[in-house]
Design a protein around this motif. Structure first.
Motif, PDB file in Angstrom:
ATOM      1  N   ILE A 124      64.208  55.165  37.534  1.00 25.18           N
ATOM      2  CA  ILE A 124      63.134  56.138  37.287  1.00 25.18           C
ATOM      3  C   ILE A 124      63.718  57.524  37.042  1.00 25.18           C
ATOM      4  CG2 ILE A 124      61.202  57.322  38.401  1.00 25.18           C
ATOM      5  CD1 ILE A 124      60.527  54.688  39.767  1.00 25.18           C
ATOM      6  N   GLU A 125      64.735  57.900  37.815  1.00 23.40           N
ATOM      7  CA  GLU A 125      65.361  59.209  37.606  1.00 23.40           C
ATOM      8  C   GLU A 125      66.018  59.284  36.228  1.00 23.40           C
ATOM      9  OE1 GLU A 125      68.033  59.706  40.804  1.00 23.40           O
ATOM     10  OE2 GLU A 125      66.470  60.056  42.325  1.00 23.40           O
ATOM     11  N   GLN A 126      66.707  58.211  35.792  1.00 23.62           N
ATOM     12  CA  GLN A 126      67.292  58.195  34.456  1.00 23.62           C
ATOM     13  C   GLN A 126      66.215  58.274  33.382  1.00 23.62           C
ATOM     14  OE1 GLN A 126      69.768  54.728  34.174  1.00 23.62           O
ATOM     15  NE2 GLN A 126      71.296  55.482  35.657  1.00 23.62           N
ATOM     16  N   PHE A 127      65.105  57.552  33.594  1.00 27.03           N
ATOM     17  CA  PHE A 127      64.020  57.585  32.619  1.00 27.03           C
ATOM     18  C   PHE A 127      63.406  58.986  32.525  1.00 27.03           C
ATOM     19  CE2 PHE A 127      59.524  56.799  31.479  1.00 27.03           C
ATOM     20  CZ  PHE A 127      59.725  56.212  30.249  1.00 27.03           C
ATOM     21  N   GLN A 128      63.228  59.635  33.667  1.00 25.59           N
ATOM     22  CA  GLN A 128      62.712  61.001  33.652  1.00 25.59           C
ATOM     23  C   GLN A 128      63.677  61.952  32.950  1.00 25.59           C
ATOM     24  OE1 GLN A 128      61.894  61.933  37.723  1.00 25.59           O
ATOM     25  NE2 GLN A 128      59.990  60.787  37.800  1.00 25.59           N
ATOM     26  N   GLN A 129      64.974  61.759  33.142  1.00 23.74           N
ATOM     27  CA  GLN A 129      65.948  62.591  32.454  1.00 23.74           C
ATOM     28  C   GLN A 129      65.877  62.382  30.951  1.00 23.74           C
ATOM     29  OE1 GLN A 129      69.936  61.944  33.817  1.00 23.74           O
ATOM     30  NE2 GLN A 129      70.819  63.597  32.563  1.00 23.74           N
ATOM     31  N   ARG A 130      65.720  61.111  30.535  1.00 21.59           N
ATOM     32  CA  ARG A 130      65.589  60.837  29.103  1.00 21.59           C
ATOM     33  C   ARG A 130      64.321  61.453  28.536  1.00 21.59           C
ATOM     34  NH1 ARG A 130      67.290  54.394  29.212  1.00 21.59           N
ATOM     35  NH2 ARG A 130      69.507  54.723  29.742  1.00 21.59           N
ATOM     36  N   ILE A 131      63.249  61.412  29.306  1.00 27.95           N
ATOM     37  CA  ILE A 131      62.006  62.037  28.849  1.00 27.95           C
ATOM     38  C   ILE A 131      62.204  63.542  28.668  1.00 27.95           C
ATOM     39  CG2 ILE A 131      59.658  62.615  29.552  1.00 27.95           C
ATOM     40  CD1 ILE A 131      59.408  59.868  30.755  1.00 27.95           C
ATOM     41  N   GLY A 132      62.913  64.168  29.608  1.00 20.21           N
ATOM     42  CA  GLY A 132      63.195  65.599  29.468  1.00 20.21           C
ATOM     43  C   GLY A 132      64.031  65.904  28.249  1.00 20.21           C
ATOM     44  N   ASP A 133      65.053  65.055  27.955  1.00 24.35           N
ATOM     45  CA  ASP A 133      65.861  65.254  26.745  1.00 24.35           C
ATOM     46  C   ASP A 133      65.017  65.069  25.488  1.00 24.35           C
ATOM     47  OD1 ASP A 133      67.995  65.647  28.429  1.00 24.35           O
ATOM     48  OD2 ASP A 133      68.729  63.582  28.276  1.00 24.35           O
ATOM     49  N   ALA A 134      64.133  64.062  25.512  1.00 22.74           N
ATOM     50  CA  ALA A 134      63.273  63.835  24.343  1.00 22.74           C
ATOM     51  C   ALA A 134      62.325  65.006  24.119  1.00 22.74           C
ATOM     52  CB  ALA A 134      62.485  62.539  24.534  1.00 22.74           C
TER      53      ALA A 134
END
Length: 214
Positions: A137-147
């Motif tokens: 979930i933390e990695q997914f949230q980081q990817r969402i922030g990059d996107a």
């Protein structure tokens, strides 16, 4: 009984003393049994609370050992004996009575299914699974922030391109208008005869000043 106080003497003082002692004995006769019953209830309650705390502590130790797969016997009688032996040899339970240990062992045997369901190995696997999910979930949230950052950059880039395109279109429209203004003059010059154009050209050449010799 004769009693004296100061200079006075009381001949019948024994009667008053007997009456006072009788009243005191009657008061104690009513007070002591009630107080004895209250003390007995308090002692029983204190003993019951102590026994329940001991049983609870012994059960917690047995249940923790059961969750760690310490007990392996499946028969009910053998399982209770195994738990009693474990509690009897435990260093923190040496002063407890055998009845308390037996009751705690029976409670631990009854909750064996619960201990098997929530064993240490299963709980550790569940925690590892939840930890992995948390990391995902933390990695997914980081990817969402990059996107989102990339999206903002693309949106700003698109706005800059639209502004530059509108400027180019306005420049093109201005050039088109200027070209449309020049077209009538060019068309008029194209419609004149060739001889007139040569004459006008020669006259222009003649009117032009001579260049200085190099």
């Amino acid at each position: 009984m004769q009693a004296g106080f100061g200079t006075g003497t009381y001949v019948d003082a024994g009667m008053f003393i007997q009456i006072a002692l009788t009243a005191l004995i009657l008061m104690l006769a009513f007070y002591l049994p009630a107080n004895a019953r209250m003390m007995a209830l308090e002692n029983a309650h204190r003993k019951f609370s102590l026994n329940m705390q001991d049983i609870s502590y012994a059960y917690q130790l047995a249940h923790a050992a059961d969750r760690g797969d310490t007990f392996l016997l499946s028969s009910e009688f053998d399982a209770v004996k195994e738990r009693m032996a474990f509690l009897r040899h435990h260093p923190d339970l040496q002063s407890l009575e055998p009845e308390i240990l037996e009751l705690a062992a029976q409670m631990s045997q009854i909750s064996h299914e619960l201990a098997e369901t929530y064993g240490d190995a299963k709980v550790s696997r569940a925690r590892m699974f939840l930890q992995q999910r948390q990391e995902e979930i933390e990695q997914f949230q980081q990817r969402i922030g990059d996107a989102q950052t990339i999206q903002q950059e693309l949106r700003q880039w698109t706005r800059d391109i639209e502004i530059e395109e509108s400027i180019a279109k306005s420049q093109l429209a201005r050039l088109r208008d200027e070209l449309f203004e020049l077209l009538p003059e060019l068309s008029a010059q194209l419609q004149t005869p060739a001889e007139d154009r040569e004459t006008s050209a020669s006259s222009v050449i003649a009117m032009s000043p001579p260049r200085a010799a190099e």
